[in-house]
Write an enzyme that holds these catalytic residues in place. Sequence first.
Site, PDB file in Angstrom:
ATOM      1  N   LYS A  28      15.104  22.557  43.427  1.00  0.00           N
ATOM      2  CA  LYS A  28      16.114  22.883  42.110  1.00  0.00           C
ATOM      3  C   LYS A  28      17.309  23.816  43.010  1.00  0.00           C
ATOM      4  O   LYS A  28      17.392  24.944  42.352  1.00  0.00           O
ATOM      5  CB  LYS A  28      15.302  23.603  41.008  1.00  0.00           C
ATOM      6  CG  LYS A  28      14.272  22.539  40.713  1.00  0.00           C
ATOM      7  CD  LYS A  28      13.665  23.438  39.257  1.00  0.00           C
ATOM      8  CE  LYS A  28      12.668  22.506  38.486  1.00  0.00           C
ATOM      9  NZ  LYS A  28      11.565  22.662  39.274  1.00  0.00           N
ATOM     10  N   ASP A  70      23.525  27.188  43.468  1.00  0.00           N
ATOM     11  CA  ASP A  70      24.073  28.169  44.180  1.00  0.00           C
ATOM     12  C   ASP A  70      25.501  27.815  44.321  1.00  0.00           C
ATOM     13  O   ASP A  70      26.024  27.000  43.350  1.00  0.00           O
ATOM     14  CB  ASP A  70      23.620  28.509  45.644  1.00  0.00           C
ATOM     15  CG  ASP A  70      23.886  29.803  46.227  1.00  0.00           C
ATOM     16  OD1 ASP A  70      24.817  30.373  46.031  1.00  0.00           O
ATOM     17  OD2 ASP A  70      22.931  30.669  46.594  1.00  0.00           O
ATOM     18  N   ILE A  71      26.485  28.451  44.869  1.00  0.00           N
ATOM     19  CA  ILE A  71      27.794  27.965  45.014  1.00  0.00           C
ATOM     20  C   ILE A  71      28.005  26.512  45.700  1.00  0.00           C
ATOM     21  O   ILE A  71      27.127  26.576  46.555  1.00  0.00           O
ATOM     22  CB  ILE A  71      28.990  29.170  45.719  1.00  0.00           C
ATOM     23  CG1 ILE A  71      28.412  29.485  47.150  1.00  0.00           C
ATOM     24  CG2 ILE A  71      28.806  30.477  44.976  1.00  0.00           C
ATOM     25  CD1 ILE A  71      29.430  30.291  47.925  1.00  0.00           C
ATOM     26  N   PRO A  72      29.110  25.983  45.632  1.00  0.00           N
ATOM     27  CA  PRO A  72      29.109  24.729  46.093  1.00  0.00           C
ATOM     28  C   PRO A  72      28.745  24.322  47.462  1.00  0.00           C
ATOM     29  O   PRO A  72      27.986  23.540  47.829  1.00  0.00           O
ATOM     30  CB  PRO A  72      30.466  24.049  45.718  1.00  0.00           C
ATOM     31  CG  PRO A  72      30.980  24.573  44.518  1.00  0.00           C
ATOM     32  CD  PRO A  72      30.132  26.126  44.816  1.00  0.00           C
ATOM     33  N   ASN A  73      29.353  25.234  48.388  1.00  0.00           N
ATOM     34  CA  ASN A  73      29.235  25.109  49.948  1.00  0.00           C
ATOM     35  C   ASN A  73      27.753  25.452  50.303  1.00  0.00           C
ATOM     36  O   ASN A  73      27.314  24.839  51.233  1.00  0.00           O
ATOM     37  CB  ASN A  73      30.260  26.011  50.749  1.00  0.00           C
ATOM     38  CG  ASN A  73      30.222  25.810  52.060  1.00  0.00           C
ATOM     39  OD1 ASN A  73      30.416  24.671  52.562  1.00  0.00           O
ATOM     40  ND2 ASN A  73      29.776  26.768  52.768  1.00  0.00           N
ATOM     41  N   THR A 110      11.663  21.165  31.319  1.00  0.00           N
ATOM     42  CA  THR A 110      10.484  20.916  30.463  1.00  0.00           C
ATOM     43  C   THR A 110       9.791  21.989  29.640  1.00  0.00           C
ATOM     44  O   THR A 110       9.034  22.117  28.633  1.00  0.00           O
ATOM     45  CB  THR A 110       9.713  20.046  30.899  1.00  0.00           C
ATOM     46  OG1 THR A 110       9.034  20.332  32.087  1.00  0.00           O
ATOM     47  CG2 THR A 110      10.498  18.596  30.906  1.00  0.00           C
ATOM     48  N   GLN A 156       4.138  23.786  29.692  1.00  0.00           N
ATOM     49  CA  GLN A 156       5.292  23.020  29.299  1.00  0.00           C
ATOM     50  C   GLN A 156       5.503  22.858  27.924  1.00  0.00           C
ATOM     51  O   GLN A 156       4.354  22.952  27.050  1.00  0.00           O
ATOM     52  CB  GLN A 156       4.902  21.370  29.872  1.00  0.00           C
ATOM     53  CG  GLN A 156       4.675  21.301  31.432  1.00  0.00           C
ATOM     54  CD  GLN A 156       5.694  21.241  32.098  1.00  0.00           C
ATOM     55  OE1 GLN A 156       6.827  21.540  31.711  1.00  0.00           O
ATOM     56  NE2 GLN A 156       5.700  20.906  33.513  1.00  0.00           N
TER      57      GLN A 156
END
Length: 226
Positions: free
Chosen positions: A60, A63-66, A117, A186
């Site tokens: 999952k 973070d920042i894009p780079n 979920t 869940q």
Amino acid sequence: MKLCVALDLSTKEECLQLAKELKNLDIWLKVGLRAYLRDGFKFIEELKKVDDFKIFLDLKIHDIPNTMADACEEISKLGVDMINIHASAGKIAMQEVMTRLSKFSKRPLVLAVSALTSFDEENFFSIYRQKIEEAVINFSKISYENGLDGMVCSVFESKIIKEHTQRNFLTLTPGIRPFGEKNDDQKRVANLTMARENLSDFIVVGRPIYKDNNPRKICEKILQEI
């Protein structure tokens, strides 16, 4: 519909033993954050030596894009078959991840995490100020438009996602309790019939399999049902 078995056991040895018990079955294995932090990338290699399993590395990334693109590039070098990132990271992050992975001759499938979920409506709304369904539709449209392969969602959003994207836009649905087992942590859980009716492409099952005295028998029973 494919079965993805969650390797959420306490030790690497237990995970490998479960994998050995499930050899030659048409299943995927899910390696989560706990197992990956504990056992590292060599654990992926060990699983592949047990059998030629398809591996979903469930980290999952968010973070920042780079930084997300860097992480996904390194993960892809491990030879895993599916990874996931958080949809809430936004379209720029999605674009950078997919651009970076395009250089691989065989890249992993990339799914976007919509609403965990473990959320119920009240807790989700307290953070996002939206209903779960509204947010998931928005996340799925952005993910589809930016080249991702599908979504991680509950069974209850799977069919809705496909209605707002395409039938072949994949959905992976955790929180499956195949034979009516308890929910544990869940909130939005479902059984096999519900998963089938809502067009799930992958179902994730953990505790109902690995807590059983005969995990292989449970897997075989699930495979017969799906």
